[in-house]
Design an enzyme around this catalytic site. Structure first.
Site, PDB file in Angstrom:
ATOM      1  N   ASP A 121      32.752  51.699  35.561  1.00 47.08           N
ATOM      2  CA  ASP A 121      31.948  52.575  34.695  1.00 47.08           C
ATOM      3  C   ASP A 121      31.352  51.833  33.500  1.00 47.08           C
ATOM      4  O   ASP A 121      30.648  52.431  32.687  1.00 47.08           O
ATOM      5  CB  ASP A 121      32.790  53.763  34.207  1.00 47.08           C
ATOM      6  CG  ASP A 121      34.016  53.314  33.422  1.00 47.08           C
ATOM      7  OD1 ASP A 121      34.181  52.090  33.210  1.00 47.08           O
ATOM      8  OD2 ASP A 121      34.814  54.175  33.024  1.00 47.08           O
ATOM      9  N   GLY A 122      31.673  50.547  33.389  1.00 44.36           N
ATOM     10  CA  GLY A 122      31.119  49.769  32.285  1.00 44.36           C
ATOM     11  C   GLY A 122      31.772  50.049  30.942  1.00 44.36           C
ATOM     12  O   GLY A 122      31.323  49.546  29.911  1.00 44.36           O
ATOM     13  N   ASP A 244      37.536  33.170  36.472  1.00 41.39           N
ATOM     14  CA  ASP A 244      36.518  33.799  35.615  1.00 41.39           C
ATOM     15  C   ASP A 244      37.082  34.111  34.237  1.00 41.39           C
ATOM     16  O   ASP A 244      36.331  34.454  33.325  1.00 41.39           O
ATOM     17  CB  ASP A 244      35.969  35.081  36.262  1.00 41.39           C
ATOM     18  CG  ASP A 244      37.058  36.101  36.532  1.00 41.39           C
ATOM     19  OD1 ASP A 244      38.005  35.765  37.258  1.00 41.39           O
ATOM     20  OD2 ASP A 244      36.974  37.221  36.001  1.00 41.39           O
ATOM     21  N   ASN A 245      38.390  33.994  34.084  1.00 38.75           N
ATOM     22  CA  ASN A 245      39.007  34.207  32.780  1.00 38.75           C
ATOM     23  C   ASN A 245      39.494  32.893  32.187  1.00 38.75           C
ATOM     24  O   ASN A 245      40.374  32.881  31.319  1.00 38.75           O
ATOM     25  CB  ASN A 245      40.178  35.187  32.892  1.00 38.75           C
ATOM     26  CG  ASN A 245      39.726  36.573  33.319  1.00 38.75           C
ATOM     27  OD1 ASN A 245      38.575  36.938  33.117  1.00 38.75           O
ATOM     28  ND2 ASN A 245      40.615  37.337  33.905  1.00 38.75           N
ATOM     29  N   ASP A 254      39.805  37.014  27.573  1.00 36.77           N
ATOM     30  CA  ASP A 254      40.092  38.166  28.421  1.00 36.77           C
ATOM     31  C   ASP A 254      41.545  38.607  28.334  1.00 36.77           C
ATOM     32  O   ASP A 254      42.345  38.356  29.211  1.00 36.77           O
ATOM     33  CB  ASP A 254      39.661  37.922  29.870  1.00 36.77           C
ATOM     34  CG  ASP A 254      38.320  38.576  30.128  1.00 36.77           C
ATOM     35  OD1 ASP A 254      37.741  39.121  29.159  1.00 36.77           O
ATOM     36  OD2 ASP A 254      37.846  38.555  31.275  1.00 36.77           O
TER      37      ASP A 254
HETATM   38  P1  AMP Z   1      38.551  41.298  34.191  1.00 34.81           P
HETATM   39  O1  AMP Z   1      39.724  41.619  35.062  1.00 34.81           O
HETATM   40  O2  AMP Z   1      38.494  42.103  32.933  1.00 34.81           O
HETATM   41  O3  AMP Z   1      38.409  39.855  33.939  1.00 34.81           O
HETATM   42  O4  AMP Z   1      37.268  41.777  35.000  1.00 34.81           O
HETATM   43  C1  AMP Z   1      36.932  41.313  36.285  1.00 34.81           C
HETATM   44  C2  AMP Z   1      35.547  41.789  36.656  1.00 34.81           C
HETATM   45  O5  AMP Z   1      35.495  43.219  36.712  1.00 34.81           O
HETATM   46  C3  AMP Z   1      34.460  41.378  35.688  1.00 34.81           C
HETATM   47  O6  AMP Z   1      33.299  41.138  36.418  1.00 34.81           O
HETATM   48  C4  AMP Z   1      34.321  42.608  34.817  1.00 34.81           C
HETATM   49  O7  AMP Z   1      33.071  42.690  34.193  1.00 34.81           O
HETATM   50  C5  AMP Z   1      34.504  43.717  35.829  1.00 34.81           C
HETATM   51  N1  AMP Z   1      34.982  44.960  35.212  1.00 34.81           N
HETATM   52  C6  AMP Z   1      36.192  45.184  34.665  1.00 34.81           C
HETATM   53  N2  AMP Z   1      36.279  46.424  34.193  1.00 34.81           N
HETATM   54  C7  AMP Z   1      35.096  47.042  34.429  1.00 34.81           C
HETATM   55  C8  AMP Z   1      34.552  48.347  34.174  1.00 34.81           C
HETATM   56  N3  AMP Z   1      35.272  49.301  33.574  1.00 34.81           N
HETATM   57  N4  AMP Z   1      33.300  48.578  34.567  1.00 34.81           N
HETATM   58  C9  AMP Z   1      32.571  47.638  35.183  1.00 34.81           C
HETATM   59  N5  AMP Z   1      33.020  46.409  35.461  1.00 34.81           N
HETATM   60  C10 AMP Z   1      34.265  46.095  35.093  1.00 34.81           C
HETATM   61 MG    MG Z   2      37.291  38.641  33.026  1.00 33.79          MG
END
Ligand code: AMP
Ligand code: MG
Length: 472
Positions: A121-122, A244-245, A254
């Protein structure tokens, strides 16, 4: 006065392969929860009312000079390659030059959907936003490289997770948001011109003295080795060390299901999604090496002589474990008061860690108490500690000022999980006092402070946080 952010953007000039231009999605009722004035001063971000800060840092108002975009990247998640990740809920507003002469990204996190959102949901909810705010600022105060928190804004909207949660946006500041996964994106697609462009950009921005792709690899290795050793020295578990982190600048980035350990356990895992323990405390050094190997694999795609490149990259990656260990040893020596090096020190430190594990002793508090001479009481079976203490005291007798060394090396306060959880529950109920007090105390983690004893206390049995969640 209108808010002024002196943007000086460079990433936006790399071209459309590197990002998607994207405005944040406005929110209905932004309300400022926190604003980091010292950091704002460093970044030369000036402005006036809380209302205006709320509008800007919720993404409702674009400050002039901003060039909002979502960055593209890929990455290995729990060892599996995902060819397309990217900022799914973050928007880079732009870069500024700080008063320290360094370049910083200013990014909104939780600011709405982007082309990389997939089914997300962003958005972000208040809990993870305040968690990252407190923990990243605490990390900074501990002297460990990290992204930082400039602002937190409540959106006035509901975000749906396990149930309805209050939405929030975090403004994150980073040396950059370049990740190992940014390089993987172009390498995996065979976009070699972009890979070269990114390599030059990263060298220019972070390691101007580095020569070529292998020079960059070496510089990232050194920065990551220092970072991982520093995490280990404060009992920090990142929780999601996906590529990616894993930042090119060597900052902690992150903050998801991360945690500081209370009692010491080498194979401690908190993250609810880390079922195999891939990112357990003691695995972090090997994972950092694994991540560097992925960066090496990406970087060598641009080199003309593949065999020579593989040989050189292999040598660089293979040297990493020893570098982490050397830094680990230097930091843990300091934690027990040693500035000089002797061969038997490693054994002395390892024995203490074993005692901590057997004695279910609190990692932070034992090290903090060593200097005060009252660590013994912290162990379930204190007799086991006596023999070690005798040998340690003999070793300390060969040092100049072990107490001062320990005081500078061992924090008194860490952001403890059970207090973070309590802080979030309070904030959801509208009470920000613990959020504010934690920030205040954790800003000086090495100094004993009045009325802060509760922030030193390990959790009681019923307070122990068994698992942490991603909060996405
Ligand atoms: P993360 O686990 O926070 O490093 O996120 C992994 C991926 O999922 C990244 O591409 C984030 O931008 C995406 N992501 C995480 N949470 C959301 C969210 N609520 N809405 C859209 N994309 C998300
Ligand atoms: Mg990340």
């Amino acid at each position: 006065m209108v808010m002024h952010i002196p943007f000086d953007n460079t990433y936006a000039h790399l071209g459309p392969l590197f990002y998607s231009k994207q405005l944040p999605e406005p929110v209905t009722a932004p309300q400022l929860i926190a604003f980091n004035q010292p950091l704002a001063d460093l970044l030369q971000v000036s402005g006036n009312s809380a209302q205006e800060q709320a509008q800007v840092f919720a993404g409702n108002q674009m400050p002039s000079g901003a060039d909002p975009l979502a960055q593209a990247y890929a990455g290995h998640q729990f060892g599996t390659y995902n060819p397309q990740l990217g900022d799914g809920r973050a928007i880079l507003l732009g870069e500024v030059l700080g008063q320290d002469g360094k370049r910083y990204d200013i990014q909104l996190k939780g600011s709405g959907r982007t082309p990389y959102s997939r089914r997300g949901d962003g958005r972000a909810w208040l809990g993870p936003v305040l968690r990252e705010y407190v923990i990243s600022e605490a990390m900074h105060a501990l002297g460990i490289p990290t992204t930082r928190a400039l602002a937190a804004v409540a959106t006035g909207e509901t975000v749906w997770r396990e149930g309805g949660m209050p939405g929030a946006v975090l403004t994150r500041v980073a040396a950059s948001h370049l990740r190992v996964g940014t390089f993987q994106l172009f390498a995996a697609r065979g976009e070699i011109a972009a890979l070269r462009q990114l390599t030059d950009y990263a060298i220019n921005r972070h390691y101007p003295q580095a020569q070529g792709p292998m020079g960059l690899l070496r510089a990232v290795r050194d920065a990551q080795a220092r970072l991982i050793a520093a995490w280990m020295s404060v009992g920090f578990i990142h929780g999601v060390m996906n590529t990616d982190n894993s930042s090119i600048s060597g900052e902690t980035i992150d903050y998801g299901p991360c945690a500081f350990m209370d009692h010491y356990r080498a194979d401690q895992v908190f993250s609810s999604i880390d079922r195999m323990g891939r990112y357990a405390y003691s695995n972090q050094p090997s994972i950092a090496v694994w991540n560097l190997a992925q960066l090496a694999t990406a970087l060598i795609q641009q080199l003309d002589d593949p065999q020579q490149a593989v040989d050189e990259a292999t040598e660089i990656v293979h040297a990493m474990p020893a570098l982490i260990e050397a830094e680990w040893l230097r930091l843990f020596r300091r934690k027990i008061g040693l500035e000089t090096a002797q061969d038997a020190d490693m054994e002395l430190i390892s024995e203490l860690l074993e005692l901590l594990e057997q004695g279910q002793a609190d990692f932070t508090n034992v090290f903090a108490a060593l200097g005060d001479g009252d660590a013994r009481d912290q162990f379930l079976a204190p007799e086991a500690f006596d023999g070690w203490e005798r040998r340690w005291r003999q070793r300390c007798a060969q040092e100049q000022d072990p107490k001062a060394v320990m005081r500078a090396a061992n924090p008194v306060y860490i952001p403890r999980n059970h207090r973070i959880e309590e802080m979030i529950a309070d904030a959801v109920a509208g009470d920000l006092s613990l959020f504010e007090r934690m920030q205040q105390v954790l800003a000086n983690p090495f100094t004993v402070q009045a009325d802060a004893e509760d922030l030193r206390r390990p959790p009681q049995e019923n307070e122990v946080v068994a698992a942490t969640f991603c909060g996405t």
